[in-house]
Design a protein around this motif. Structure first.
Motif, PDB file in Angstrom:
ATOM      1  N   PRO A  76       5.205   3.512   2.049  1.00 14.37           N
ATOM      2  CA  PRO A  76       5.981   3.785   0.835  1.00 14.37           C
ATOM      3  C   PRO A  76       7.343   3.106   0.902  1.00 14.37           C
ATOM      4  CG  PRO A  76       5.899   5.722   2.258  1.00 14.37           C
ATOM      5  CD  PRO A  76       4.938   4.727   2.846  1.00 14.37           C
ATOM      6  N   GLU A 116       0.856  -1.177   0.000  1.00 12.81           N
ATOM      7  CA  GLU A 116       0.000   0.000   0.000  1.00 12.81           C
ATOM      8  C   GLU A 116       0.896   1.231   0.000  1.00 12.81           C
ATOM      9  OE1 GLU A 116      -3.248   0.336  -0.192  1.00 12.81           O
ATOM     10  OE2 GLU A 116      -3.879  -1.766  -0.001  1.00 12.81           O
ATOM     11  N   GLU A 128       0.583   4.397  -0.140  1.00 12.80           N
ATOM     12  CA  GLU A 128       0.282   5.568   0.691  1.00 12.80           C
ATOM     13  C   GLU A 128       0.495   5.283   2.171  1.00 12.80           C
ATOM     14  OE1 GLU A 128      -3.554   7.125  -0.148  1.00 12.80           O
ATOM     15  OE2 GLU A 128      -3.107   7.545  -2.260  1.00 12.80           O
TER      16      GLU A 128
END
Length: 301
Positions: free
Chosen positions: A124, A119, A121
């Motif tokens: 990172p 994921e 967001e």
């Protein structure tokens, strides 16, 4: 097992492979139950094209068979209440509620649009990650990790307890550099344990296991090494708590990014986040989900 162009016997399971053509010729009045969520769409499309005359039940039709009695959930109410209140984002909160509903009522869940364990967001990734793939299966997650970082990483360490899966992983990952895939199970200590192998993605620890495998504590494995894991993924069939305990020192000192499955046991949804925070209360945790039923929920740190 469905095979559009093949027939014979499936290597992993020993089950017969049945082509659509032979299905139409030999089993026109059969009742078909599609148990694969991953391949449901393609199987259903093929049956429609063939104008198959028998009864067909989809994966969603089976969800009611995965439910549990409400009484079985009652001892976990406080734990689920705690984890619901812990999460601050609405997506995580909704997943907690939806996971309760699908376990008790058989309702559907909404999967994330991103690849499982990744994921951008929330967690990172950089070009200097040391990725620990706990339960690397046939190497598919490690290969997705390589795509996510555009081929730029330091090292990948994979642990897979099933020899058949491990051989496939070595073939899939053989062309990449700085990858070490080992036969073994992540655990709270280094040693050996009984293991039930040969179950493809569901091989697991069992007292009546058909083999003995090595176990690895993450802290022990990286002791004395210059590099420490920067991103740890765990999908190890219900042994995630023991593996987290075996990584207590690394979680405390280095705080690597985490992607930990929290669905194998009913209590995992709240106990595994509690275990992570026990080892390092500085973690911020979020939850994402990757299927239409309760399986495949991942807690990110």
């Amino acid at each position: 097992i469905w095979g559009t162009y093949r027939s014979g016997v499936h290597e992993q399971t020993g089950l017969p492979i049945l082509s659509p053509q032979s299905l139409m010729e030999q089993y026109r009045d059969a009742i078909i139950v599609i148990t694969s969520e991953l391949h449901e769409k393609s199987i259903m499309e093929t049956l429609v094209k063939l104008q198959y005359p028998g009864e067909v039940y989809s994966f969603d039709d089976l969800l009611c068979f995965y439910t549990i009695p409400y009484e079985e959930f009652v001892p976990h109410i406080e734990g689920y209440k705690w984890i619901y209140e812990y999460y601050t984002d609405e997506v995580s909160k909704r997943i907690v509620v939806d996971s309760i509903k699908t376990r008790i009522l058989g309702t559907r869940m909404t999967p994330s649009g991103n690849p499982q364990y990744f994921e951008p967001e929330i967690c990172p990734l950089t070009g200097n990650e040391v990725f620990l793939d706990g339960g690397c299966f046939i190497g598919d997650t490690a290969e997705e990790f390589i795509r996510q970082v555009s081929g730029h990483y330091q090292h990948i360490f994979g642990f897979e307890p099933d020899e058949h899966n491990l051989e496939k992983a070595k073939k899939i990952l053989g062309s990449y550099e700085n990858i070490y895939v080992m036969l073994g199970w992540l655990w709270y200590k280094t040693g050996v344990i009984n293991f039930e192998s040969g179950n493809f993605g569901n091989s697991h620890i069992s007292r009546e296991g058909n083999s003995v495998i090595h176990t690895f504590s993450i802290d022990d494995f990286f002791s004395g090494k210059q590099q420490m894991p920067t991103f740890i993924k765990m999908d190890i069939e219900g042994a995630e708590q023991e593996a987290l305990d075996g990584a207590a020192e690394i979680l405390r000192r280095y705080q690597p990014k985490l992607a930990v499955c929290v669905y194998h046991n009913l209590e995992d949804m709240y106990m595994l986040p509690q275990r992570i925070l026990h080892h390092n209360p500085n973690y911020a945790l979020m939850l994402r989900h990757y299927s239409r039923w309760y399986a495949e929920s991942v807690c990110y740190g």
